[in-house]
Scaffold this motif. Structure first.
Motif, PDB file in Angstrom:
ATOM      1  N   ASN A 168       2.865  14.632  -3.160  1.00  0.00           N
ATOM      2  CA  ASN A 168       1.883  13.618  -3.543  1.00  0.00           C
ATOM      3  C   ASN A 168       2.290  12.241  -3.054  1.00  0.00           C
ATOM      4  OD1 ASN A 168       0.469  15.629  -4.847  1.00  0.00           O
ATOM      5  ND2 ASN A 168       1.270  15.145  -6.859  1.00  0.00           N
ATOM      6  N   ARG A 169       3.551  11.927  -3.162  1.00  0.00           N
ATOM      7  CA  ARG A 169       4.022  10.621  -2.698  1.00  0.00           C
ATOM      8  C   ARG A 169       3.892  10.501  -1.187  1.00  0.00           C
ATOM      9  NH1 ARG A 169       9.307   9.773  -6.718  1.00  0.00           N
ATOM     10  NH2 ARG A 169       8.058   9.286  -8.579  1.00  0.00           N
ATOM     11  N   ARG A 170       4.171  11.586  -0.492  1.00  0.00           N
ATOM     12  CA  ARG A 170       4.032  11.586   0.965  1.00  0.00           C
ATOM     13  C   ARG A 170       2.572  11.416   1.373  1.00  0.00           C
ATOM     14  NH1 ARG A 170       5.253  10.611   6.150  1.00  0.00           N
ATOM     15  NH2 ARG A 170       4.681  12.309   7.558  1.00  0.00           N
ATOM     16  N   MET A 171       1.666  12.195   0.769  1.00  0.00           N
ATOM     17  CA  MET A 171       0.267  12.108   1.192  1.00  0.00           C
ATOM     18  C   MET A 171      -0.366  10.789   0.745  1.00  0.00           C
ATOM     19  SD  MET A 171      -1.989  14.729  -1.160  1.00  0.00           S
ATOM     20  CE  MET A 171      -0.708  15.956  -1.373  1.00  0.00           C
ATOM     21  N   GLY A 172       0.154  10.204  -0.331  1.00  0.00           N
ATOM     22  CA  GLY A 172      -0.333   8.896  -0.737  1.00  0.00           C
ATOM     23  C   GLY A 172      -0.115   7.870   0.361  1.00  0.00           C
ATOM     24  N   ALA A 173       1.075   7.871   0.928  1.00  0.00           N
ATOM     25  CA  ALA A 173       1.375   6.936   2.008  1.00  0.00           C
ATOM     26  C   ALA A 173       0.550   7.238   3.249  1.00  0.00           C
ATOM     27  CB  ALA A 173       2.867   6.989   2.331  1.00  0.00           C
ATOM     28  N   LEU A 174       0.388   8.514   3.582  1.00  0.00           N
ATOM     29  CA  LEU A 174      -0.389   8.895   4.769  1.00  0.00           C
ATOM     30  C   LEU A 174      -1.851   8.506   4.613  1.00  0.00           C
ATOM     31  CD1 LEU A 174       1.095  12.450   5.463  1.00  0.00           C
ATOM     32  CD2 LEU A 174       1.384  10.424   6.898  1.00  0.00           C
ATOM     33  N   GLY A 175      -2.429   8.789   3.450  1.00  0.00           N
ATOM     34  CA  GLY A 175      -3.835   8.463   3.230  1.00  0.00           C
ATOM     35  C   GLY A 175      -4.082   6.972   3.184  1.00  0.00           C
ATOM     36  N   ALA A 176      -3.188   6.230   2.545  1.00  0.00           N
ATOM     37  CA  ALA A 176      -3.357   4.783   2.439  1.00  0.00           C
ATOM     38  C   ALA A 176      -3.336   4.126   3.815  1.00  0.00           C
ATOM     39  CB  ALA A 176      -2.263   4.189   1.554  1.00  0.00           C
ATOM     40  N   LEU A 191      -5.830  10.003  -6.146  1.00  0.00           N
ATOM     41  CA  LEU A 191      -5.409   8.814  -6.871  1.00  0.00           C
ATOM     42  C   LEU A 191      -4.045   8.327  -6.378  1.00  0.00           C
ATOM     43  CD1 LEU A 191      -7.219   7.479  -8.905  1.00  0.00           C
ATOM     44  CD2 LEU A 191      -5.747   8.325 -10.737  1.00  0.00           C
ATOM     45  N   GLY A 192      -3.247   9.232  -5.826  1.00  0.00           N
ATOM     46  CA  GLY A 192      -2.007   8.819  -5.184  1.00  0.00           C
ATOM     47  C   GLY A 192      -2.271   7.966  -3.953  1.00  0.00           C
ATOM     48  N   VAL A 193      -3.281   8.347  -3.176  1.00  0.00           N
ATOM     49  CA  VAL A 193      -3.692   7.528  -2.030  1.00  0.00           C
ATOM     50  C   VAL A 193      -4.119   6.144  -2.515  1.00  0.00           C
ATOM     51  CG1 VAL A 193      -5.431   7.272  -0.203  1.00  0.00           C
ATOM     52  CG2 VAL A 193      -4.344   9.498  -0.598  1.00  0.00           C
ATOM     53  N   ILE A 194      -4.876   6.122  -3.601  1.00  0.00           N
ATOM     54  CA  ILE A 194      -5.352   4.848  -4.140  1.00  0.00           C
ATOM     55  C   ILE A 194      -4.190   4.025  -4.684  1.00  0.00           C
ATOM     56  CG2 ILE A 194      -6.738   3.845  -6.001  1.00  0.00           C
ATOM     57  CD1 ILE A 194      -8.741   6.172  -5.497  1.00  0.00           C
ATOM     58  N   ARG A 195      -3.278   4.664  -5.408  1.00  0.00           N
ATOM     59  CA  ARG A 195      -2.092   3.951  -5.899  1.00  0.00           C
ATOM     60  C   ARG A 195      -1.321   3.325  -4.730  1.00  0.00           C
ATOM     61  NH1 ARG A 195      -1.630   8.246 -10.251  1.00  0.00           N
ATOM     62  NH2 ARG A 195      -1.450   7.043 -12.175  1.00  0.00           N
ATOM     63  N   ALA A 196      -1.078   4.130  -3.687  1.00  0.00           N
ATOM     64  CA  ALA A 196      -0.336   3.620  -2.534  1.00  0.00           C
ATOM     65  C   ALA A 196      -1.103   2.493  -1.859  1.00  0.00           C
ATOM     66  CB  ALA A 196      -0.074   4.757  -1.550  1.00  0.00           C
ATOM     67  N   GLY A 197      -2.436   2.647  -1.753  1.00  0.00           N
ATOM     68  CA  GLY A 197      -3.253   1.618  -1.120  1.00  0.00           C
ATOM     69  C   GLY A 197      -3.235   0.310  -1.880  1.00  0.00           C
ATOM     70  N   VAL A 198      -3.249   0.387  -3.206  1.00  0.00           N
ATOM     71  CA  VAL A 198      -3.157  -0.823  -4.029  1.00  0.00           C
ATOM     72  C   VAL A 198      -1.776  -1.455  -3.868  1.00  0.00           C
ATOM     73  CG1 VAL A 198      -3.113  -1.699  -6.391  1.00  0.00           C
ATOM     74  CG2 VAL A 198      -4.904  -0.094  -5.693  1.00  0.00           C
ATOM     75  N   ALA A 199      -0.726  -0.628  -3.902  1.00  0.00           N
ATOM     76  CA  ALA A 199       0.644  -1.134  -3.795  1.00  0.00           C
ATOM     77  C   ALA A 199       0.870  -1.846  -2.468  1.00  0.00           C
ATOM     78  CB  ALA A 199       1.634   0.015  -3.956  1.00  0.00           C
ATOM     79  N   GLU A 200       0.204  -1.377  -1.419  1.00  0.00           N
ATOM     80  CA  GLU A 200       0.396  -1.950  -0.084  1.00  0.00           C
ATOM     81  C   GLU A 200      -0.611  -3.050   0.232  1.00  0.00           C
ATOM     82  OE1 GLU A 200       0.249   1.369   2.569  1.00  0.00           O
ATOM     83  OE2 GLU A 200       2.311   1.980   2.118  1.00  0.00           O
TER      84      GLU A 200
END
Length: 352
Positions: A142-150, A177-186
């Motif tokens: 999930n953490r990996r795909m969050g970064a990829l999707g963001a 939502l992991g993608v969204i979390r990563a996108g917000v963080a970045e």
């Protein structure tokens, strides 16, 4: 943009807890007003919790089922894994029948069967290690795909999500939502919209609550407002999860996903599916072959236990729909990004 994400800040919720003696499941039927864990002491209690939506979300269902097998093992005696597999088969069949559409459930049970087949006298420990590995791998994925999707999202974007695909639906961090979390963080995502997701209101009850825990301020919309929202230009991406991804890129997900994809294509909004590779089912050629689970029609007759529909009316209550691959701009898994998915692209990414 930086890819360094503060996971402790954006990953605070855990729906599944293994105590060493029992499985504790955050009762998602009672959120957001009551945070309460349901204790499961045997595999049938886990199966009942999966069916009743105490635990929900395809990855979380698979993880819970794996721990259910560990619990089932306590009720049998066997000299080795092969003997145990035969004796555990009825319990595993009951777990598998609890939610038939989500491929992660069958996938997790298949993993448990595979390790049992080669296990010796320590087969109980083997099962427990495998269940923990399934959970750990999901969190890392999930953490990996969050970064990829963001990384696909242009800074300053608005996104719309559907159902709940966060920590509550997984081992942690989430898929869409992991993608969204990563996108917000970045700093890529400025605004997050969440559809309410009738009839169980996973968006209204779960997604907005979960985002609040991380300090992210979502905007809740009625499901019926999605097309109008897209027309305003406030949304650049729809980001959703998946319960099953077929060999041609068709995706089964929570009911209402298909109409979001249609509306997104009409309005020039990009459509992303984020799910772990365990959700990919290369044995199912297309969405036409997916069994669509239907639940009690009575779920449509009211909200929060209060009846809103007239008496003596009929209802149709499919839980999932299928989004054709032609409407999907990107499928994101921990293995990488598949843009404009089709059978050729899926074979290249996942083989035959």
């Amino acid at each position: 943009m930086t890819t360094s994400i503060d996971f402790d800040r954006y990953d605070r919720v855990r729906p599944i807890r293994w105590t060493g003696e029992a499985l504790e499941l955050l009762d998602q039927r009672k959120l957001p007003f009551t945070v309460e864990y349901v204790r499961c002491d045997d595999s049938d209690a886990v199966a009942a919790a999966i069916h009743a939506l105490t635990v929900r979300g395809a990855p979380a269902i698979g993880i819970a089922a794996a721990w259910g097998v560990v619990l089932a093992a306590r009720a049998i005696e066997a000299a080795d894994g092969a003997e145990a597999a035969a004796r555990l088969d009825p319990a595993m069949q009951r777990l598998n029948a609890a939610r038939p559409t989500a491929v992660n459930l069958a996938w997790a049970l298949a993993r448990m069967r595979r390790v049992l087949a080669v296990a010796g006298h320590d087969w109980r420990n083997v099962l427990e290690r495998e269940a923990q590995a399934i959970a750990d791998e999901d969190l890392a994925a999930n953490r990996r795909m969050g970064a990829l999707g963001a990384a696909l999202i242009v800074p300053g974007s608005g996104v719309l999500t559907h159902c709940n695909t966060g920590s509550l639906a997984t081992a942690g961090f989430g898929t869409a939502l992991g993608v969204i979390r990563a996108g917000v963080a970045e700093g890529r995502i400025d605004q997050v919209f969440a559809g309410e997701t009738r009839p169980w209101l996973q968006g209204a009850r779960l997604t907005v609550w979960e985002l609040q825990q991380d300090g992210i301020a979502p905007t809740l919309i009625a499901d019926a407002a999605a097309s109008h929202l897209m027309k305003t230009g406030k949304v650049q991406w729809v980001v959703v999860g998946a319960d099953r991804i077929c060999a041609n890129g068709d995706v089964a997900n929570k009911i209402g996903t298909y109409q979001l994809a249609i509306a997104a294509r009409h309005h020039g909004v990009k459509f992303m599916v984020a799910a772990p590779s365990s959700t990919v089912d290369m044995a199912t050629a297309s969405g036409d072959q997916i069994h669509i689970e239907e639940r009690d029609p009575g779920e449509l007759f009211g909200v929060g236990g209060v009846r809103t529909a007239a008496q003596d009316v009929g209802a149709w209550n499919p839980v999932f729909d299928v989004t054709p691959h032609e409407l999907i701009d990107a499928i994101v898994t921990e293995r990488g990004v598949i843009e404009r998915p089709d059978a050729t692209a899926m074979r290249a990414a996942f083989g035959d």
